[in-house]
Write a protein that holds these residues in place. Structure first.
Motif, PDB file in Angstrom:
ATOM      1  N   SER A 169       0.887  -1.078   0.025  1.00 26.40           N
ATOM      2  CA  SER A 169      -0.119   0.023  -0.023  1.00 26.40           C
ATOM      3  C   SER A 169       1.058   1.178  -0.010  1.00 26.40           C
ATOM      4  O   SER A 169       1.976   1.009   0.439  1.00 26.40           O
ATOM      5  CB  SER A 169      -0.914   0.055   1.032  1.00 26.40           C
ATOM      6  OG  SER A 169      -0.283   0.228   2.435  1.00 26.40           O
TER       7      SER A 169
ATOM      8  N   PHE B  73      -2.417  -2.912  -5.495  1.00 23.47           N
ATOM      9  CA  PHE B  73      -3.200  -1.696  -5.097  1.00 23.47           C
ATOM     10  C   PHE B  73      -3.303  -0.632  -6.155  1.00 23.47           C
ATOM     11  O   PHE B  73      -2.727  -0.273  -7.003  1.00 23.47           O
ATOM     12  CB  PHE B  73      -2.507  -1.226  -3.898  1.00 23.47           C
ATOM     13  CG  PHE B  73      -2.671  -1.734  -2.388  1.00 23.47           C
ATOM     14  CD1 PHE B  73      -3.772  -1.777  -1.884  1.00 23.47           C
ATOM     15  CD2 PHE B  73      -1.529  -2.622  -2.073  1.00 23.47           C
ATOM     16  CE1 PHE B  73      -3.847  -2.311  -0.614  1.00 23.47           C
ATOM     17  CE2 PHE B  73      -1.573  -3.236  -0.639  1.00 23.47           C
ATOM     18  CZ  PHE B  73      -2.787  -2.992  -0.157  1.00 23.47           C
TER      19      PHE B  73
ATOM     20  N   GLY C 119      -9.266  -2.433   1.108  1.00 21.15           N
ATOM     21  CA  GLY C 119      -7.788  -2.693   1.264  1.00 21.15           C
ATOM     22  C   GLY C 119      -7.407  -4.045   1.439  1.00 21.15           C
ATOM     23  O   GLY C 119      -6.268  -4.493   1.814  1.00 21.15           O
TER      24      GLY C 119
ATOM     25  N   ARG D 115      -3.139 -11.365   3.235  1.00 22.96           N
ATOM     26  CA  ARG D 115      -2.828  -9.839   3.741  1.00 22.96           C
ATOM     27  C   ARG D 115      -2.060  -9.756   5.012  1.00 22.96           C
ATOM     28  O   ARG D 115      -2.316 -10.633   6.089  1.00 22.96           O
ATOM     29  CB  ARG D 115      -4.102  -9.469   3.658  1.00 22.96           C
ATOM     30  CG  ARG D 115      -4.185  -7.936   4.075  1.00 22.96           C
ATOM     31  CD  ARG D 115      -5.770  -7.469   4.189  1.00 22.96           C
ATOM     32  NE  ARG D 115      -5.929  -5.843   4.480  1.00 22.96           N
ATOM     33  CZ  ARG D 115      -5.989  -5.388   5.478  1.00 22.96           C
ATOM     34  NH1 ARG D 115      -5.539  -6.002   6.668  1.00 22.96           N
ATOM     35  NH2 ARG D 115      -5.896  -4.072   5.392  1.00 22.96           N
TER      36      ARG D 115
ATOM     37  N   ASP E 117      -5.551   3.508  -1.215  1.00 25.69           N
ATOM     38  CA  ASP E 117      -5.225   2.232  -0.849  1.00 25.69           C
ATOM     39  C   ASP E 117      -6.468   1.274  -0.357  1.00 25.69           C
ATOM     40  O   ASP E 117      -6.285   0.143  -0.112  1.00 25.69           O
ATOM     41  CB  ASP E 117      -4.535   2.483   0.690  1.00 25.69           C
ATOM     42  CG  ASP E 117      -3.016   2.998   0.331  1.00 25.69           C
ATOM     43  OD1 ASP E 117      -2.659   2.834  -0.874  1.00 25.69           O
ATOM     44  OD2 ASP E 117      -2.238   3.322   1.537  1.00 25.69           O
ATOM     45  N   ALA E 118      -7.744   1.669  -0.583  1.00 34.51           N
ATOM     46  CA  ALA E 118      -8.887   0.863  -0.161  1.00 34.51           C
ATOM     47  C   ALA E 118      -9.104  -0.023  -1.354  1.00 34.51           C
ATOM     48  O   ALA E 118      -9.845  -0.968  -1.197  1.00 34.51           O
ATOM     49  CB  ALA E 118     -10.115   1.721   0.331  1.00 34.51           C
TER      50      ALA E 118
END
Length: 813
Positions: free
Chosen positions: A241, A280, A304, A257, A285-286
Motif C-alpha cells: 500500500s 493496489f 484494502g 494480507r 489504498d482501499a
C-alpha cells in the motif's frame, strides 16, 4: 507494408498453414516474420514441434527433486540450508578444503555484504556470461536515486546496480532461497524491500520458494518466518500500500494480507485458486484488484484487501494480469491468456470488464501472448498523461495507443539489437511524466533492458524493431546453465543454458562477450579433447548438434544436428533421416527434456546418448548431410524409465555405467560389443544401493574401473554413493552433506582422493574420498551447481542461476 499469408508463404517457401502457426506461436506479425531470413524461418518452424517448452522444463526439474515417495517436501530447500548453517555453527570448517575456500557464512547463513558475489575473490574467477543474463521476474527502482535498481532473478537471487544497470552485483550470496519470482518496494520507505520466492507459473524449471524475505536497509536480508509455510511455496506478486502498512501477496494458495508492522501475522483473504497478480490502486489504498493464475478469474476489493468480490467479465480462461492506468485509476486493464491473448478494460476500478479489439496493425488478431501467456504475460499502463497508452508483453512487447484496440510490436525476438524474448516485468522510471521523461525498464528471460523514450522505441516502419533499446545485462550473471565443457587447447568453454541456447566463452573476448552457437534450450555438452574445433551440444529431447568451427558461428539453418533431424529441401519442413542415421528416441521424444550424452574419453569418435535405450555412434565426426551422417545403434535396451546419467571408464571403453530416473543403475564390461550384456548393480551385496529416485550423475574413477560414484536427486539423505568393487557393495558418502539433490561430482585429476560435489545449495569438497565434506560456497555461493568439469587442473563450476566460475587447483599439494 502489409504482407499477406500467401505472399509470406511464397517468399519463405513454406505453407500458408505454417505462416499462421508461426504468427500464433511466436507472437508475431507477418511483417516481423518477413524480416526473418529464410533459414531463421525454418529454424522457428523447428521449434514449433516442441510446444509448451517451459512446462517441459518444469517437469524435468521437478523429477530431480522428488523423493522415493514421489513428493517434494514443503520448504525443503530452506530446511536444507538451515541444516547446513546449523552444522557450521557447531564445527567451523578449515579455511581451505581440497584447495578451495570454505564458506564464510555463519550460523544464520549470513556472510555480510558480498558486492561482487565472489567474482573478484582471490581464488574463484567468475566467467560470466556478463552479457546474457537470465529470467527476470521483477524490477524496483529507488525513487530518490533512480540509478539504484534491484532485479529479482529466477535462479540467481536478487541483484543490485548503483549506476542504472552499468554493472550489477548480487545483494546477498547466502539468501535463503535464490528462486526469486517477484520484488516490491515500500513506497513510503524505499529502503524497505520485499522479495517473494518460488515461481508458480508452471514453467518447467520453476524452483520452489521459501516464503518472503525482507530488508529495511537494502543490505541485510532476512526471512519472514510466518511465510515459511506451504501456502508461500510459490509467491507470484507482492503489492504494498502507498503508506507501506499493508502487504497483499499472490500465491498458488490465494491472496494473503498482512497489516502487522512486524510482518508476523498473515491472513488468507482470497482462497481456493492460485493467484498470479495482485495490485493496489496507486491513488487509493482501499482499492485493489487480483487475477488468477490459470482459471480466468478476476476480483476486486474496496476495503484494502480484506474482502474480495468476483469481477463482472466475459468467458475468460487462463492467467489474468492486471494494470491500473496511472492517468485514471478507474481504468484497469486485463491481459487474459485465452490461448493467444486478449485485452479487456474496466472503467469502474476493476468491478466489470469489456473486451477491446486486440488487433494488430493489419486488422488480424494480435497474438501477442503466443500460446504461452501462462508463462510470460505482463501489462503496463503507467503513463500519467494518457490512460489509453498500454504495453502488453508475451514473447515480444506490443504497444497500444487506443486502450488495447490495436497493438503494434515494438520488439523483435530474433534480433540481437532488440529485447530478449519472453517478457515478465515492466517498470517506469520514477521520474516518468509522459512528456520530458518516458523511460521504462523491462525484465525478461534475457535479463534487464531499457527504453529511454517509450514514444520512440521500436518505431521502425518494418521489423526488426531495434531502435531505442538498451541492454542492461552488464555482469547481471543470472544465466541458468545445465552443463558445460571446455577445450584445454584454446580455453574456450561452451554451456547449455535455459532458453539461452548453447553459448560459447572465448577467453580472448572475455566475460562480456559470450556468443550463442545454437538457439533454444541448451543441455549437455562435450568437447573433443584432440580437436579444438569440435564441440557437441544438444537441443531438447536428445537432439544432438555438432559444431566444427570452434564455437565461432551460430547455426541458423539447423543443419548441425547429428541425431537425425534435417530440413527437407523439397518440402521445406523438418524431417528425419532413415535408420541408422537417426536416434529413434529423439524422433519419438522418448528421451528426457535435457538428456545425457557423453563423449568416450578413450575414443573421440565415439558418442553415447541416453534415451529410453542407450545409443552409440562410432563415427561422431562423419560428414553430415540430409541423407547420411553419424550412424547410431542401440547397445542397451529400455529398462522402463529414461536414462538420466552416463559414464565411461577412462582407459577402458568396455566399462559403461548407466543410471535411470527411477534410481536403477546398470553396468556392462563389454560396451564395444554389438550387443553388450548389462547387469543391474547394487541389488545383491550386503550394502545395497538404496535410492529409488532420479540418478543425476555417474562419475568413473580415472584409475580404477571398479570404482564409480553415483549421485541422486530428492530432498533426502543418501544422495551420494560409491562402489569400489564394480557395483556389488555400496557406501553412502552423504552423511555430512545437506539433504538436497546432488547434481555433479568430480575427482581431482592428480589427487583422486580429493572430491568436489555440486549440489542444489552449492559446492562441497572432501579431502578423504568423501568421508567428510566442507562447504566451499565463496564463488558459486549457495546456488544450484548442475555440472563440474576440468580443464587440466582448473575446475569449472556450472551453476543454474549464477553463470560459470572456475578455480585453479593445480597448486593443491
Amino acid at each position: 507494408m502489409t504482407v499477406s499469408d500467401e505472399e509470406l508463404a511464397r517468399a519463405k517457401h513454406i505453407s500458408v498453414e505454417q505462416v499462421v502457426r508461426l504468427r500464433e506461436v511466436r507472437g508475431a506479425t507477418n511483417e516481423t516474420l518477413d524480416g526473418l531470413s529464410e533459414a531463421s524461418v525454418h529454424y522457428a518452424l523447428r521449434r514449433l514441434e516442441y510446444p509448451d517448452m517451459p512446462t517441459a522444463r518444469g517437469m524435468f526439474r521437478m523429477e530431480q527433486e522428488r523423493g522415493d515417495d514421489g513428493r517434494v517436501p514443503a520448504h525443503a530447500l530452506g530446511s536444507a540450508l538451515e541444516q547446513l548453517w546449523a552444522s557450521l555453527a557447531v564445527a567451523r570448517p578449515a579455511p581451505v578444503t581440497a584447495g578451495v575456500p570454505t564458506s564464510r557464512a555463519d550460523a544464520r547463513g549470513r556472510a555480510g555484504p558480498s558486492p561482487t558475489a565472489g567474482m573478484s575473490l582471490a581464488a574463484w574467477e567468475w566467467l560470466g556470461p556478463g552479457n546474457i543474463g537470465g529470467r527476470t521476474r521483477g524490477i524496483v527502482i529507488d525513487p530518490d536515486d533512480p540509478e539504484r535498481m534491484w532485479a529479482a532473478s529466477a535462479g540467481g537471487g536478487v541483484w543490485h546496480t548503483e549506476d542504472g544497470g552499468g554493472e550489477w552485483q548480487p545483494v546477498d550470496d547466502f539468501l535463503g532461497n535464490l528462486a526469486c519470482a517477484c520484488i516490491a518496494m515500500d513506497p513510503a520507505r524505499p529502503a524497505t524491500l520485499y522479495v517473494g520466492t518460488g515461481e508458480g507459473f508452471s514453467n518447467g524449471d520453476a524452483l520452489r520458494g521459501n516464503g518472503l524475505f525482507a530488508t529495511t536497509d537494502t543490505v541485510t536480508w532476512t526471512p519472514l518466518p510466518a511465510t515459511r509455510t506451504p501456502d508461500f511455496a510459490f509467491v507470484s506478486r507482492i503489492a504494498v500500500s502507498s503508506t507501506g502498512e499493508v502487504l497483499l501477496v499472490a500465491t498458488n494458495s490465494g491472496v494473503f494480507r498482512c497489516a502487522d508492522p512486524g510482518r508476523a501475522t498473515w491472513t488468507p483473504v482470497l482462497t481456493g485458486l492460485p493467484v498470479a497478480d495482485v495490485k493496489f490502486d496507486p491513488a487509493d489504498d482501499a482499492r485493489a484488484v487480483a487475477g488468477s493464475m490459470r482459471d480466468g478469474e478476476a476480483w476486486f476489493s474496496r476495503d484494502g484487501g480484506l474482502t474480495w468480490v468476483a469481477a463482472g467479465r466475459g468467458p475468460w480462461s487462463g492467467r489474468v494480469e492486471l494494470a491500473y492506468a496511472a492517468a485514471d485509476s478507474d481504468v484497469v486493464y486485463a491481459s487474459v491468456e485465452m490461448t493467444n491473448g486478449e485485452i479487456w478494460r474496466s472503467t469502474d476500478g476493476g468491478e466489470t470488464y469489456e473486451p477491446r479489439k486486440t488487433l494488430d496493425p493489419e486488422g488480424r488478431a494480435a497474438a501477442y501472448l503466443a500460446e504461452q501467456g501462462w508463462y510470460d504475460n505482463v501489462l503496463w499502463a503507467g503513463d500519467p498523461t494518457d490512460a489509453d497508452l498500454l504495453l502488453a508483453g508475451g514473447v515480444d512487447l506490443w504497444r497500444s495507443t487506443d486502450g488495447g484496440d490495436r497493438l503494434a510490436e515494438i520488439s523483435t525476438w530474433w534480433d540481437r539489437g532488440s529485447v530478449h524474448a519472453d517478457q515478465h516485468a515492466v517498470v517506469s522510471h520514477p521520474g516518468y511524466d509522459g512528456v520530458t521523461n518516458r523511460t521504462v525498464f523491462f525484465g525478461n528471460d534475457g535479463g534487464v533492458f531499457k527504453a529511454a523514450d517509450l514514444a520512440q522505441v521500436g518505431t521502425e516502419a518494418q521489423p526488426p524493431f531495434v531502435h531505442g533499446w538498451t541492454e542492461l545485462v552488464n555482469n547481471y550473471g543470472a544465466t541458468q546453465f545445465y552443463a558445460g565443457a571446455g577445450s584445454t587447447t584454446t580455453g574456450k568453454i561452451i554451456g547449455g543454458a535455459q532458453d539461452n541456447g548453447t553459448l560459447c566463452f572465448d577467453p580472448a573476448r572475455g566475460t562480456e562477450d559470450w556468443r550463442e552457437i545454437f538457439g533454444g534450450d541448451g543441455g549437455w555438452c562435450a568437447a573433443d579433447p584432440g580437436d579444438e574445433k569440435v564441440f557437441y551440444g544438444e537441443y531438447v529431447f536428445l537432439n544432438i548438434h555438432r559444431n566444427t568451427d570452434g564455437g565461432t558461428t551460430d547455426d541458423t539453418r539447423g543443419d548441425r544436428y547429428i541425431s537425425g533431424q534435417f530440413l527437407n529441401p523439397v518440402t521445406g519442413e523438418w524431417d528425419w533421416k532413415p535408420v541408422p542415421f537417426r536416434i529413434p528416441d529423439a524422433k519419438n521424444r522418448q528421451a528426457l527434456f535435457i538428456a545425457p550424452f557423453v563423449l568416450d574419453p578413450n575414443n573421440p569418435e565415439r558418442l553415447l546418448a541416453g534415451g529410453r535405450s542407450l545409443w552409440v555412434t562410432d563415427d561422431a565426426k562423419k560428414r553430415n548431410t540430409t541423407t547420411s551422417g553419424p550412424s547410431w545403434r542401440s547397445v542397451k535396451p529400455s529398462a522402463g524409465s529414461p536414462i538420466s546419467a552416463l559414464a565411461v571408464a577412462p582407459g577402458d571403453s568396455d566399462v559403461i555405467w548407466a543410471g535411470h530416473t527411477d534410481g536403477l543403475v546398470f553396468r556392462t564390461t563389454e560396451g564395444t560389443a554389438a550387443t553388450p550384456a548389462w547387469d543391474r548393480v547394487g541389488v545383491t551385496g550386503t550394502r545395497r544401493l538404496e535410492p529409488r529416485r532420479y540418478c543425476t550423475s555417474l562419475t568413473a574413477h580415472p584409475d580404477d574401473t571398479d570404482i564409480v560414484y553415483a549421485a541422486f536427486g530428492g530432498y533426502e539423505t543418501g544422495n551420494l554413493w560409491v562402489t569400489r568393487d564394480g557395483g556389488v557393495e555400496w557406501t553412502d558418502l552423504s552423511a555430512t552433506l545437506p539433504a538436497v539433490p546432488v547434481r555433479a561430482l568430480v575427482l581431482h585429476p592428480r589427487r583422486p582422493r580429493l572430491l568436489y560435489c555440486g549440489t542444489e545449495v552449492g559446492l562441497f569438497a572432501s579431502e578423504d574420498e568423501g568421508a567428510t565434506w566442507s562447504p566451499t560456497n565463496e564463488g558459486p555461493t549457495n546456488c544450484s551447481v548442475d555440472d563440474l568439469f576440468w580443464m587440466d587442473e582448473t575446475l569449472v563450476c556450472v551453476t543454474h542461476g549464477r553463470g560459470m566460475f572456475r578455480i585453479d587447483l593445480s597448486g593443491v599439494p
